[in-house]
Design a protein around this motif. Structure first.
Motif, PDB file in Angstrom:
ATOM      1  N   ILE A 124       0.982  -0.081 -15.158  1.00  0.00           N
ATOM      2  CA  ILE A 124       1.515  -0.299 -13.814  1.00  0.00           C
ATOM      3  C   ILE A 124       0.981   0.751 -12.851  1.00  0.00           C
ATOM      4  O   ILE A 124       0.575   0.438 -11.716  1.00  0.00           O
ATOM      5  N   ASN A 125       0.965   2.017 -13.280  1.00  0.00           N
ATOM      6  CA  ASN A 125       0.478   3.090 -12.412  1.00  0.00           C
ATOM      7  C   ASN A 125      -1.003   2.920 -12.092  1.00  0.00           C
ATOM      8  O   ASN A 125      -1.438   3.156 -10.960  1.00  0.00           O
ATOM      9  N   VAL A 126      -1.792   2.490 -13.079  1.00  0.00           N
ATOM     10  CA  VAL A 126      -3.216   2.269 -12.834  1.00  0.00           C
ATOM     11  C   VAL A 126      -3.421   1.093 -11.881  1.00  0.00           C
ATOM     12  O   VAL A 126      -4.222   1.170 -10.943  1.00  0.00           O
ATOM     13  N   ALA A 127      -2.690   0.008 -12.095  1.00  0.00           N
ATOM     14  CA  ALA A 127      -2.785  -1.149 -11.198  1.00  0.00           C
ATOM     15  C   ALA A 127      -2.385  -0.759  -9.777  1.00  0.00           C
ATOM     16  O   ALA A 127      -3.018  -1.173  -8.799  1.00  0.00           O
ATOM     17  N   ASN A 128      -1.343   0.060  -9.674  1.00  0.00           N
ATOM     18  CA  ASN A 128      -0.869   0.525  -8.365  1.00  0.00           C
ATOM     19  C   ASN A 128      -1.942   1.356  -7.674  1.00  0.00           C
ATOM     20  O   ASN A 128      -2.171   1.238  -6.464  1.00  0.00           O
ATOM     21  N   LEU A 129      -2.620   2.195  -8.463  1.00  0.00           N
ATOM     22  CA  LEU A 129      -3.661   3.050  -7.894  1.00  0.00           C
ATOM     23  C   LEU A 129      -4.878   2.224  -7.478  1.00  0.00           C
ATOM     24  O   LEU A 129      -5.506   2.508  -6.454  1.00  0.00           O
ATOM     25  N   PHE A 130      -5.204   1.187  -8.249  1.00  0.00           N
ATOM     26  CA  PHE A 130      -6.288   0.287  -7.848  1.00  0.00           C
ATOM     27  C   PHE A 130      -5.949  -0.415  -6.533  1.00  0.00           C
ATOM     28  O   PHE A 130      -6.805  -0.563  -5.658  1.00  0.00           O
ATOM     29  N   ARG A 131      -4.700  -0.868  -6.410  1.00  0.00           N
ATOM     30  CA  ARG A 131      -4.278  -1.532  -5.172  1.00  0.00           C
ATOM     31  C   ARG A 131      -4.361  -0.575  -3.992  1.00  0.00           C
ATOM     32  O   ARG A 131      -4.845  -0.943  -2.905  1.00  0.00           O
ATOM     33  N   LYS A 132      -3.902   0.648  -4.190  1.00  0.00           N
ATOM     34  CA  LYS A 132      -3.966   1.649  -3.118  1.00  0.00           C
ATOM     35  C   LYS A 132      -5.418   1.957  -2.748  1.00  0.00           C
ATOM     36  O   LYS A 132      -5.736   2.174  -1.574  1.00  0.00           O
ATOM     37  N   THR A 133      -6.285   1.981  -3.747  1.00  0.00           N
ATOM     38  CA  THR A 133      -7.705   2.225  -3.482  1.00  0.00           C
ATOM     39  C   THR A 133      -8.283   1.126  -2.598  1.00  0.00           C
ATOM     40  O   THR A 133      -9.006   1.394  -1.636  1.00  0.00           O
ATOM     41  N   ILE A 134      -7.955  -0.113  -2.912  1.00  0.00           N
ATOM     42  CA  ILE A 134      -8.439  -1.245  -2.116  1.00  0.00           C
ATOM     43  C   ILE A 134      -7.917  -1.182  -0.689  1.00  0.00           C
ATOM     44  O   ILE A 134      -8.617  -1.524   0.268  1.00  0.00           O
ATOM     45  N   ASN A 135      -6.676  -0.699  -0.521  1.00  0.00           N
ATOM     46  CA  ASN A 135      -6.064  -0.630   0.809  1.00  0.00           C
ATOM     47  C   ASN A 135      -6.363   0.662   1.550  1.00  0.00           C
ATOM     48  O   ASN A 135      -5.972   0.818   2.712  1.00  0.00           O
ATOM     49  N   ALA A 136      -7.040   1.599   0.898  1.00  0.00           N
ATOM     50  CA  ALA A 136      -7.285   2.916   1.500  1.00  0.00           C
ATOM     51  C   ALA A 136      -8.166   2.820   2.742  1.00  0.00           C
ATOM     52  O   ALA A 136      -9.005   1.930   2.864  1.00  0.00           O
ATOM     53  N   ASN A 141       5.426  14.463  -7.454  1.00  0.00           N
ATOM     54  CA  ASN A 141       4.589  14.975  -6.367  1.00  0.00           C
ATOM     55  C   ASN A 141       3.293  14.179  -6.251  1.00  0.00           C
ATOM     56  O   ASN A 141       2.803  13.911  -5.145  1.00  0.00           O
ATOM     57  N   GLU A 142       2.717  13.776  -7.382  1.00  0.00           N
ATOM     58  CA  GLU A 142       1.491  12.976  -7.352  1.00  0.00           C
ATOM     59  C   GLU A 142       1.759  11.586  -6.793  1.00  0.00           C
ATOM     60  O   GLU A 142       0.943  11.050  -6.021  1.00  0.00           O
ATOM     61  N   LEU A 143       2.881  11.001  -7.166  1.00  0.00           N
ATOM     62  CA  LEU A 143       3.232   9.687  -6.631  1.00  0.00           C
ATOM     63  C   LEU A 143       3.430   9.756  -5.115  1.00  0.00           C
ATOM     64  O   LEU A 143       3.073   8.831  -4.388  1.00  0.00           O
ATOM     65  N   ILE A 144       3.987  10.870  -4.638  1.00  0.00           N
ATOM     66  CA  ILE A 144       4.198  11.054  -3.194  1.00  0.00           C
ATOM     67  C   ILE A 144       2.859  11.107  -2.467  1.00  0.00           C
ATOM     68  O   ILE A 144       2.657  10.425  -1.446  1.00  0.00           O
ATOM     69  N   ILE A 145       1.909  11.904  -2.980  1.00  0.00           N
ATOM     70  CA  ILE A 145       0.638  12.019  -2.263  1.00  0.00           C
ATOM     71  C   ILE A 145      -0.212  10.751  -2.411  1.00  0.00           C
ATOM     72  O   ILE A 145      -0.948  10.391  -1.488  1.00  0.00           O
ATOM     73  N   CYS A 146      -0.083  10.055  -3.537  1.00  0.00           N
ATOM     74  CA  CYS A 146      -0.820   8.792  -3.696  1.00  0.00           C
ATOM     75  C   CYS A 146      -0.335   7.765  -2.676  1.00  0.00           C
ATOM     76  O   CYS A 146      -1.140   7.023  -2.100  1.00  0.00           O
ATOM     77  N   ARG A 147       0.956   7.717  -2.473  1.00  0.00           N
ATOM     78  CA  ARG A 147       1.518   6.788  -1.489  1.00  0.00           C
ATOM     79  C   ARG A 147       1.090   7.180  -0.078  1.00  0.00           C
ATOM     80  O   ARG A 147       0.764   6.336   0.753  1.00  0.00           O
ATOM     81  N   ALA A 148       1.076   8.479   0.201  1.00  0.00           N
ATOM     82  CA  ALA A 148       0.712   8.955   1.536  1.00  0.00           C
ATOM     83  C   ALA A 148      -0.756   8.689   1.850  1.00  0.00           C
ATOM     84  O   ALA A 148      -1.107   8.290   2.967  1.00  0.00           O
ATOM     85  N   LEU A 149      -1.605   8.898   0.871  1.00  0.00           N
ATOM     86  CA  LEU A 149      -3.050   8.817   1.109  1.00  0.00           C
ATOM     87  C   LEU A 149      -3.532   7.424   1.475  1.00  0.00           C
ATOM     88  O   LEU A 149      -4.578   7.278   2.110  1.00  0.00           O
ATOM     89  N   VAL A 150      -2.789   6.400   1.088  1.00  0.00           N
ATOM     90  CA  VAL A 150      -3.265   5.038   1.316  1.00  0.00           C
ATOM     91  C   VAL A 150      -3.481   4.743   2.798  1.00  0.00           C
ATOM     92  O   VAL A 150      -4.342   3.932   3.158  1.00  0.00           O
ATOM     93  N   ASN A 151      -2.732   5.410   3.684  1.00  0.00           N
ATOM     94  CA  ASN A 151      -2.935   5.178   5.117  1.00  0.00           C
ATOM     95  C   ASN A 151      -3.481   6.409   5.841  1.00  0.00           C
ATOM     96  O   ASN A 151      -3.345   6.541   7.055  1.00  0.00           O
ATOM     97  N   ALA A 152      -4.094   7.310   5.069  1.00  0.00           N
ATOM     98  CA  ALA A 152      -4.720   8.492   5.674  1.00  0.00           C
ATOM     99  C   ALA A 152      -6.117   8.147   6.188  1.00  0.00           C
ATOM    100  O   ALA A 152      -6.886   7.461   5.508  1.00  0.00           O
TER     101      ALA A 152
END
Length: 232
Positions: free
Chosen positions: A92-104, A130-141
């Protein structure tokens, strides 16, 4: 090619976790539905999908290239496969990170996602809060947000304060841009803000927002400074 086999198996594991008959039906009929409702959209859908797919692959390449500092992508993908197969949470975390990468918004973010994922593949552990917080933040940076954030962390933290107060002079160049990034950090829990009272020599008080960095801010700075030269 072995790399493709690893990617396919990673995909299969993730899809197994997320499998939904309803979503499969919607996906298989989406093009027909759009074509019926919007004939022009139906004609251009394949073109739009092709552009979007290639752009998504472009950003995912940044992630995959930064999973490790080595050049053996096949070996890295094998490790990633083992990581997602270890638990549904990892998948789930990897899929979430792939989705965030696509939306970055920018490639640097995709590269940092790869670095974060690579760390966990190497250490075979779970993501911290803390990593989940910055991963979520970075998607719209944006690219400028990353530049301004680094500028704030390097130049506008009051080292004499015990609570890491942020102090940005109003006469600094690009003040509005820098404070916009500060507000982005506040919204995404990278900075925190308190209402403070400032009393002048006449005894008059003025309330103002007092900004401070957090542990996620320190972690984000660590990843930004660790970016390979090609991503800086």
């Amino acid at each position: 090619m072995e790399s493709n086999n690893y990617l396919k198996k990673i995909q299969e594991k993730i899809l197994k976790v997320f499998h939904s008959t309803t979503s499969d039906i919607v996906k298989s009929n989406f093009g027909d539905i759009v074509g019926i409702a919007f004939p022009i959209a139906g004609i251009t859908l394949n073109i739009v999908n092709d552009i979007a797919t290639n752009y998504n692959l472009y950003k995912l390449t940044y992630l995959l290239n930064n999973i490790s500092t080595g050049n053996d992508l096949e070996k890295d993908l094998e490790k990633l496969l083992k990581y997602v197969e270890k638990s549904d949470e990892n998948a789930i975390n990897v899929a979430n990170l792939f989705r965030k990468t696509i939306n970055a918004e920018c490639p640097k973010v995709c590269a940092m996602y790869g670095m974060i994922l690579g760390k966990h593949i190497k250490e075979n552990d779970c993501f911290s809060q803390n990593e989940l917080i910055i991963c979520r933040a970075l998607v719209n940076a944006t690219e400028l947000d990353l530049i301004n954030f680094k500028l704030i962390m390097e130049n506008y933290i009051d080292s004499s304060s015990s609570d890491n107060t942020i102090s940005i002079p109003e006469d600094v160049d690009n003040y509005e841009s820098i404070t916009s990034t500060r507000d982005w950090c506040l919204y995404n829990r990278i900075f925190v803000s308190n209402i403070a009272l400032k009393v002048d020599d006449n005894g008059s008080g003025t309330f103002y927002n007092d900004y401070h960095i957090t542990e996620p801010a320190k972690l984000l700075m660590k990843y930004i400074t660790a970016l390979p030269p090609a991503n800086n």
